[in-house]
Design an enzyme around this catalytic site. Structure first.
Site, PDB file in Angstrom:
ATOM      1  N   LEU A 106      22.456  66.399  46.021  1.00  0.00           N
ATOM      2  CA  LEU A 106      23.892  66.657  46.020  1.00  0.00           C
ATOM      3  C   LEU A 106      24.143  68.158  45.912  1.00  0.00           C
ATOM      4  O   LEU A 106      23.373  68.887  45.284  1.00  0.00           O
ATOM      5  CB  LEU A 106      24.562  65.922  44.855  1.00  0.00           C
ATOM      6  N   GLY A 151      19.622  63.547  44.755  1.00  0.00           N
ATOM      7  CA  GLY A 151      20.352  62.887  45.846  1.00  0.00           C
ATOM      8  C   GLY A 151      19.513  62.759  47.109  1.00  0.00           C
ATOM      9  O   GLY A 151      19.688  61.812  47.888  1.00  0.00           O
TER      10      GLY A 151
HETATM   11  C1  LIG Z   1      27.783  59.981  35.511  1.00  0.00           C
HETATM   12  C2  LIG Z   1      27.409  60.789  36.711  1.00  0.00           C
HETATM   13  C3  LIG Z   1      26.633  61.989  36.408  1.00  0.00           C
HETATM   14  C4  LIG Z   1      26.398  62.979  37.524  1.00  0.00           C
HETATM   15  C5  LIG Z   1      25.444  62.534  38.544  1.00  0.00           C
HETATM   16  C6  LIG Z   1      24.986  63.645  39.434  1.00  0.00           C
HETATM   17  C7  LIG Z   1      23.815  63.231  40.258  1.00  0.00           C
HETATM   18  C8  LIG Z   1      23.217  64.432  40.901  1.00  0.00           C
HETATM   19  C9  LIG Z   1      22.385  64.378  41.883  1.00  0.00           C
HETATM   20  C10 LIG Z   1      21.860  65.592  42.549  1.00  0.00           C
HETATM   21  O1  LIG Z   1      21.362  65.497  43.646  1.00  0.00           O
HETATM   22  S1  LIG Z   1      21.979  67.111  41.761  1.00  0.00           S
HETATM   23  C11 LIG Z   1      21.039  68.249  42.762  1.00  0.00           C
HETATM   24  C12 LIG Z   1      19.596  68.200  42.407  1.00  0.00           C
HETATM   25  N1  LIG Z   1      18.840  69.123  43.218  1.00  0.00           N
HETATM   26  C13 LIG Z   1      17.937  69.964  42.740  1.00  0.00           C
HETATM   27  O2  LIG Z   1      17.637  69.984  41.571  1.00  0.00           O
HETATM   28  C14 LIG Z   1      17.300  70.887  43.730  1.00  0.00           C
HETATM   29  C15 LIG Z   1      17.716  72.303  43.474  1.00  0.00           C
HETATM   30  N2  LIG Z   1      17.109  73.205  44.449  1.00  0.00           N
HETATM   31  C16 LIG Z   1      15.828  73.597  44.414  1.00  0.00           C
HETATM   32  O3  LIG Z   1      15.051  73.225  43.563  1.00  0.00           O
HETATM   33  C17 LIG Z   1      15.388  74.542  45.480  1.00  0.00           C
HETATM   34  O4  LIG Z   1      16.530  75.124  46.046  1.00  0.00           O
HETATM   35  C18 LIG Z   1      14.560  73.860  46.601  1.00  0.00           C
HETATM   36  C19 LIG Z   1      15.257  72.634  47.157  1.00  0.00           C
HETATM   37  C20 LIG Z   1      13.173  73.488  46.033  1.00  0.00           C
HETATM   38  C21 LIG Z   1      14.371  74.889  47.759  1.00  0.00           C
HETATM   39  O5  LIG Z   1      13.789  76.047  47.258  1.00  0.00           O
HETATM   40  P1  LIG Z   1      13.838  77.368  48.164  1.00  0.00           P
HETATM   41  O6  LIG Z   1      13.092  78.405  47.393  1.00  0.00           O
HETATM   42  O7  LIG Z   1      13.422  77.069  49.535  1.00  0.00           O
HETATM   43  O8  LIG Z   1      15.384  77.751  48.269  1.00  0.00           O
HETATM   44  P2  LIG Z   1      16.333  78.362  47.133  1.00  0.00           P
HETATM   45  O9  LIG Z   1      16.268  79.853  47.226  1.00  0.00           O
HETATM   46  O10 LIG Z   1      16.054  77.757  45.815  1.00  0.00           O
HETATM   47  O11 LIG Z   1      17.755  77.825  47.602  1.00  0.00           O
HETATM   48  C22 LIG Z   1      18.428  78.397  48.710  1.00  0.00           C
HETATM   49  C23 LIG Z   1      19.920  78.399  48.414  1.00  0.00           C
HETATM   50  O12 LIG Z   1      20.354  77.068  48.279  1.00  0.00           O
HETATM   51  C24 LIG Z   1      20.995  76.875  47.011  1.00  0.00           C
HETATM   52  N3  LIG Z   1      20.754  75.503  46.551  1.00  0.00           N
HETATM   53  C25 LIG Z   1      19.600  74.894  46.359  1.00  0.00           C
HETATM   54  N4  LIG Z   1      19.773  73.624  45.994  1.00  0.00           N
HETATM   55  C26 LIG Z   1      21.109  73.413  45.945  1.00  0.00           C
HETATM   56  C27 LIG Z   1      21.919  72.300  45.628  1.00  0.00           C
HETATM   57  N5  LIG Z   1      21.400  71.100  45.285  1.00  0.00           N
HETATM   58  N6  LIG Z   1      23.238  72.452  45.688  1.00  0.00           N
HETATM   59  C28 LIG Z   1      23.797  73.628  46.051  1.00  0.00           C
HETATM   60  N7  LIG Z   1      23.070  74.737  46.358  1.00  0.00           N
HETATM   61  C29 LIG Z   1      21.744  74.616  46.307  1.00  0.00           C
HETATM   62  C30 LIG Z   1      20.319  77.904  46.122  1.00  0.00           C
HETATM   63  O13 LIG Z   1      21.114  78.178  45.001  1.00  0.00           O
HETATM   64  C31 LIG Z   1      20.215  79.074  47.075  1.00  0.00           C
HETATM   65  O14 LIG Z   1      21.516  79.658  47.175  1.00  0.00           O
HETATM   66  P3  LIG Z   1      21.712  81.229  47.378  1.00  0.00           P
HETATM   67  O15 LIG Z   1      21.090  81.885  46.181  1.00  0.00           O
HETATM   68  O16 LIG Z   1      20.992  81.561  48.654  1.00  0.00           O
HETATM   69  O17 LIG Z   1      23.187  81.437  47.446  1.00  0.00           O
END
Ligand SMILES: CCCCCCC/C=C/C(=O)SCCNC(=O)CCNC(=O)[C@H](O)C(C)(C)COP(=O)(O)OP(=O)(O)OC[C@H]1O[C@@H](n2cnc3c(N)ncnc32)[C@H](O)[C@@H]1OP(=O)(O)O
Length: 300
Positions: A106, A151
């Protein structure tokens, strides 16, 4: 299943019939079609149809990490609905066009610093995507060619079969607790259905992200193959599934999955309200802030 997403004008605008892919992707012949069959889709979802096989490959391309933003969810829903309603197709393969990432899950920016109305709209779209994939009449195979947390893992778990590329970086799991948030009951239900109660209990509490060998062992994926064989394996698995008469397979799928889906369908509004209440808490917003900062710092 009728789609009834109560979306705002911006996202409703995306729900127009079958937007064509702009630029280079527009009208590109589908891989292997050789007969002028055209790709279609939307800016973030590329669909490569193979009408002869009755299969479409749906490639997610919302760079950099295929995070499931509201717009991306909406485009995925449109593509899925279109394929579902087109008798040409009996199966879809969901995969990623972003190297090394299946989906980062997400989009945290849809939940951080947003007003309650936005969070509610977002959560409704998340529910909708899950229901659409989980209850699809089509055979849905996940060709998981990258990391797949939270997600992204839910999307994978909602497929009928999962093929994961054998790369130690491509971990999969529901890691919500690591962010200081909680996997909702329907995420939990799907994991329990897939890997069993005890394994799910540990994985959920500890926020496990399983590397491929562990993922296969625990059963969160069905097959692990070399990276260059993910798509071809998904294709051969699809052929096996399509050998079963559709009506028998679909009714059986429904029999197995309906009770899990019904648990959400019976309380969708309450689930949305619960999400909004939870995500709006100061402590949760702080946790998201810290996590987003960590992601930023990792870079620099
Ligand atoms: C009662 C209900 C309760 C609430 C329920 C909520 C359920 C939630 C479900 C979810 O899915 S929460 C999201 C979980 N996701 C993660 O933990 C993954 C986070 N991301 C990473 O670990 C890494 O980004 C990656 C996927 C391993 C990729 O690594 P890489 O080194 O290739 O890229 P990055 O430099 O880390 O990321 C690039 C860019 O993208 C942004 N970003 C990464 N993931 C997300 C995300 N899930 N949402 C929004 N943005 C994300 C990251 O911050 C970077 O941004 P910039 O710095 O370039 O602006």
């Amino acid at each position: 299943m009728a789609l009834t997403v109560g979306l705002r004008p911006l996202t409703r605008a995306l729900l127009r019939p079958w937007a064509r892919v702009p630029g280079a992707a527009l009208g590109r012949p589908a891989a292997g079609s050789g007969d002028g069959v055209r790709c279609f889709g939307s800016p973030r979802v590329l669909v490569e149809p193979d009408p002869a096989a009755g299969v479409a490959v749906m490639k997610m391309r919302n760079p950099p990490v295929n995070s499931l933003s509201l717009e991306f969810l909406t485009e995925l829903l449109i593509s899925l609905e279109k394929l579902e309603n087109d008798k040409t197709f009996r199966g879809i393969i969901i995969t990623s066009d972003c190297p090394g990432i299946f989906s980062a899950g997400l989009d945290l920016l849809e939940m951080y610093g947003r007003d309650p109305a936005h969070c509610a709209e977002y959560w409704k779209a998340v529910q909708e995507l899950w229901l659409r994939v989980y209850l699809s009449n089509l055979v849905v195979i996940g060709a998981i060619n990258g990391i797949s947390p939270a997600g992204g893992c839910l999307l994978s778990l909602s497929c009928d079969y999962r093929v994961l590329a054998n790369n130690p970086k491509y971990a999969i799991g529901l890691n919500e607790t690591l962010l200081g948030i909680i996997a909702p009951f329907w995420f939990k239900d799907v994991l329990v259905n897939t890997i069993g109660h005890r394994a799910a209990e540990r994985a959920l509490q500890l926020g496990f992200l399983f590397p491929p060998s562990d993922a296969l062992q625990v059963g969160i994926v069905d097959q692990v193959v070399p990276e260059d064989q993910v798509q071809s394996t998904a294709r051969s698995v699809m052929a096996q599934w399509l050998a079963i008469p559709d009506h028998a397979r679909q009714l059986t799928k429904n029999l197995v999955r309906k009770p899990t889906a019904d648990r959400l369908l019976q309380q969708r509004d309450a689930d949305i309200q619960n999400f909004v209440r939870f995500i709006s808490r100061d402590s949760i917003q702080k946790s998201l802030h810290v996590y987003l900062e960590k992601l930023k710092q990792k870079k620099g």
